[in-house]
Design an enzyme around this catalytic site. Sequence first.
Site, PDB file in Angstrom:
ATOM      1  N   HIS A   1      28.549  65.955  65.239  1.00  0.00           N
ATOM      2  CA  HIS A   1      30.000  65.923  65.437  1.00  0.00           C
ATOM      3  C   HIS A   1      30.408  65.238  66.737  1.00  0.00           C
ATOM      4  CE1 HIS A   1      29.784  69.208  68.455  1.00  0.00           C
ATOM      5  NE2 HIS A   1      28.794  69.660  67.692  1.00  0.00           N
ATOM      6  N   ASP A   2      31.472  64.475  66.644  1.00  0.00           N
ATOM      7  CA  ASP A   2      32.130  63.859  67.795  1.00  0.00           C
ATOM      8  C   ASP A   2      31.306  62.769  68.464  1.00  0.00           C
ATOM      9  OD1 ASP A   2      34.493  65.716  67.794  1.00  0.00           O
ATOM     10  OD2 ASP A   2      32.925  67.186  68.201  1.00  0.00           O
TER      11      ASP A   2
ATOM     12  N   GLY B   1      25.809  66.750  69.436  1.00  0.00           N
ATOM     13  CA  GLY B   1      27.239  66.491  69.481  1.00  0.00           C
ATOM     14  C   GLY B   1      27.689  65.731  70.715  1.00  0.00           C
TER      15      GLY B   1
END
Length: 275
Positions: A133-134, A151
Amino acid sequence: MVRDGSRGASPIAGRIHPSAVIDKRAELDTSVEVGPGAVIGPDVKIGAGSVVGPCAMIERNTTIGERNRIWQFAAIGAEPQDLKFKGEPSVVEIGDDNMIREFATIHRGTEGGGMKTKVGSHTLVMTYAHVAHDCVIGDHVILAACTGLAGHCVIEEYAICEGQVGVHQFSRIGTHAIVAAGAKVAQDVPPYSMVAGTERARLAGVNEVGLQRRGFKPETIAALKSAIRTLFFSKMLRDDAVKQVLSEYGTVAEVVRLVDFINNSKRGVVGRERE
C-alpha cells in the site's frame, strides 16, 4: 461496461472469454482482452490494448492505462495488508506499457499514505513481486522475482531490484540505482548507486554498467564515481563532503540530484560496509 476509447477499435466479441467475470461498473476499452477465469471488479478502468491473463484478479478501484499486459494469477487492487485500514475507498493507478507477471500483487493505498498506490509506465513487475500500500513506482523500473516492497516505499525511475530483495517501509530507492539479489534494504538507496548485502544492504559503488547501457556520458559517470567516493568512502564529515562535491561537480545535474537525495533523506542513506 465496455467503452470504445480508441479509433476504429475492433468489436469486443471474442476479446473477453465467456468465463471471465466483469463487474457492471468496470470500464474496459473495446480493444482490451480478458482471459478465462479472470475477475474484474467494480470501478476498474482499463485502457486500450491491454491484456488481462487467465485467472488474474483486478479487485476494485483500479485504473490501468494502455498496452499493459497482466499475466495469469496476478492480483491487483486488493485491500492493503495494514491493520489501520478501515475500508476507505483507496485506489491503485497504473500507467502505460507495463508488464505485471504471474502471481505479482499490487495493493491499494491507505488514508495514512495518501489513499493511492501508483505504478508508472514501462515497468516490469516480475513473478511473485509484491507492491504494498501507498508505494510509488516510477517509470522503467524493474522489480525482479519475489521482490517485496513494504508500505510507503518510493522507487524512482530506472531503478532495479533484483530477485528476492526486501525493502523496509518508507524507504526510497533512487533513480538508476540497482539493488543486488537477496539484499535487505532498511534505508534509502542513493541514485546511480549499487548496493548489496543479505544481512543489511550496503553501498558497493556506482551502477557503472547500468549507466553506460543507458547512454550516460563517461564524464558524468566519472563525476558520480568521484562524488560517491568523497561522500561515502572518505573520512570527511558528511557536511564537509557535500560542500566539496558541490564545489567540484555543482554543474553536473546528476551529482546535484545525488546530493539533494542525501540531504532530503528521512531514513538516512545506505552506507558503505564497515571496516
